[in-house]
Design a protein around this motif. Structure first.
Motif, short mmCIF file in Angstrom:
data_model
loop_
_atom_site.label_atom_id
_atom_site.label_comp_id
_atom_site.label_asym_id
_atom_site.label_seq_id
_atom_site.Cartn_x
_atom_site.Cartn_y
_atom_site.Cartn_z
N ARG A 21 -43.68 39.05 22.27
CA ARG A 21 -44.65 38.46 23.19
C ARG A 21 -44.17 38.57 24.64
N ASN A 24 -44.26 42.25 26.03
CA ASN A 24 -45.59 42.81 26.24
C ASN A 24 -46.35 42.08 27.35
N ILE A 25 -46.12 40.78 27.52
CA ILE A 25 -46.70 40.08 28.66
C ILE A 25 -46.08 40.59 29.95
N GLY A 28 -47.45 44.11 30.63
CA GLY A 28 -48.86 44.08 31.02
C GLY A 28 -49.06 43.52 32.42
N LEU A 29 -48.34 42.44 32.76
CA LEU A 29 -48.51 41.83 34.07
C LEU A 29 -47.87 42.68 35.17
N ASP A 136 -46.46 28.97 28.85
CA ASP A 136 -46.90 29.85 27.78
C ASP A 136 -46.38 29.27 26.47
N TRP A 391 -52.86 44.55 23.28
CA TRP A 391 -52.43 43.86 24.50
C TRP A 391 -53.33 44.16 25.69
N SER A 392 -53.97 45.31 25.70
CA SER A 392 -54.87 45.64 26.80
C SER A 392 -56.06 44.69 26.84
N ILE A 395 -53.96 40.72 27.86
CA ILE A 395 -53.37 40.45 29.18
C ILE A 395 -54.41 39.94 30.18
N MET A 398 -54.60 36.17 30.25
CA MET A 398 -53.56 35.49 31.02
C MET A 398 -53.88 35.57 32.51
N GLU A 399 -54.32 36.73 32.95
CA GLU A 399 -54.65 36.89 34.37
C GLU A 399 -55.82 36.01 34.78
#
Length: 406
Positions: A21, A24-25, A28-29, A136, A391-392, A395, A398-399
């Motif tokens: 996790r 990948n976060i 992605g961020l 998180d 994940w695409s 993410i 989260m944003e």
């Protein structure tokens, strides 16, 4: 945005759910933000290894402190804080983090899991800049301990563990409530966790940001060298094998389900794959129908080559990476209802659900006996995960939490 991410262990290699996790976060961020990482370092962690240093704007780290069993026992009896809040606290690490955060002056402080919460509280008390703090929540930890206590109460030999969980549950509820009410926002990994966390802090902004998989890395048709050296059929369970819910699951399946499978005329070999096998799993090592491998470099070959993936979890929480990995590799899965909690699967469509040992054995036997049915279920499971858990897709959730708090 300038984001400072706090992780309890270095997010590479991705050898367990927490690192999967967190990495990948981070990845992605980092594509759309200025991301800075402060990480505790476990044994063998190397910040120079892997892709992390190339993804972040800056990186700082500190070794995880060592706690003796005596210190843990003292804290269990005397400290109002839960064990997880004491586990990684280090004054030296905090001093390093404080210097790092003052240099960065973050817009967002992303707290990865409850173990890093003490650093957030210390930053706030010391006037260290945090920006808007986001917790998180990898688990609703109070719920996890509650489930563990209930599972252990059913077995007298596990009553000491049930007592430990009950004590931790009470401490965690107070601590989790304080944390949820203190941050600007919370990311929960499942709707069930979100519902519970909202009861602790109804005024705090909350978004469900599930666990996910990088679809491009999981191809069912990828060829791997053979990993199974025993006759099949092969039943697989993966995970960090010193995590109590995983240990309990492996023992329950080996002792309650495998004998019933043999009784149905469907003998199979059970593979328990994952790092740090607990001492309780030694009881399985002498059996000819079970193999405990310990850590492996890559679980994908085991999943691809298994006949059925099993998730016989009796406790735990969140959204389980192990099931997402098995589904995205088009593997037929049999899980307890709790094991699939947080994933909106349909029983018989994406996987098979079973909670009683005899039902679990029957669902496994059906998939072993009907290969076409098993393959079709695997294809539907992969399509389901690809649509909702890449994940695409995750993410941006989260944003959106960041933007809502801007």
């Amino acid at each position: 945005m300038r984001i400072l991410q706090l992780t309890p262990q270095f997010p590479w290699p991705t050898h367990q759910g927490t690192t999967l996790r967190n990495f990948n976060i981070l990845k992605g961020l980092a594509r759309g933000h200025e991301l800075h990482l402060f990480s505790m370092l476990g044994p063998g962690d190397d910040p120079a290894a892997g892709p992390v240093s190339g993804l972040v704007a800056s990186l700082a780290a500190s070794p995880q402190p060592r706690r003796t069993m005596g210190a843990r026992l003292r804290d269990l009896l005397l400290s109002p804080q839960p064990d997880m809040a004491r586990r990684l606290w280090s004054p030296a690490a905090f001093q390093g983090l404080a210097r790092f955060a003052r240099e960065i002056d973050p817009d967002i402080l992303l707290i990865e899991g409850i173990e890093m919460a003490p650093y957030f509280f210390a930053m706030r008390e010391a006037g260290v800049p945090t920006g808007r703090a986001i917790y998180d929540a990898h688990n609703a930890e109070t719920l996890l301990q509650q489930r563990a206590a209930r599972a252990d109460l059913r077995r007298p030999a596990r009553w000491p563990a049930a007592l430990y969980s009950a004590i931790q549950m009470l401490k965690l509820r107070r601590y989790e409530a304080r944390l949820v009410r203190s941050v600007a926002g919370v990311a929960a990994v499942s709707e069930r966790d979100a519902h519970f966390l909202r009861t602790l802090g109804p005024e705090t902004r909350l978004e469900v940001v599930t666990n996910g998989v990088d679809i491009a890395l999981y191809r069912p048709d990828e060829s791997f060298p053979p990993v199974f050296h025993r006759p099949g059929p092969h039943l697989l369970f993966t995970g960090k094998m010193d995590f109590r819910p995983n240990v309990d699951a492996a023992l329950w399946f080996a002792n309650e389900v495998l004998p019933r499978l043999r009784g149905m005329g469907a003998p199979a070999h059970f593979w328990v794959v994952g790092r740090s096998p607990h001492a309780r799993l030694k009881a399985l090592r002498g059996r000819d129908d079970v193999t405990v491998t310990g850590e492996v470099p890559d679980v994908r070959p085991y999943i691809v080559q298994a006949d059925v993936y099993v998730a016989p979890l009796l406790a735990g929480g969140g959204t389980r990476f192990k099931i997402l990995e098995a589904l995205v590799l088009a593997k037929p899965v049999v899980s307890t209802t709790l094991g699939a909690d947080g994933i909106p699967v349909v029983d018989g469509e994406h996987l098979a659900l079973a909670d009683a040992p005899d039902v679990f054995a029957r669902r496994v036997a059906e998939l072993l006996a009907h290969e076409a049915k098993a393959r079709a279920m695997g294809r539907r499971g992969r399509a389901f995960v690809a649509a909702q858990f890449d994940w695409s897709v995750i993410i941006p959730r989260m944003e959106s939490l960041f933007q809502a708090l801007a």
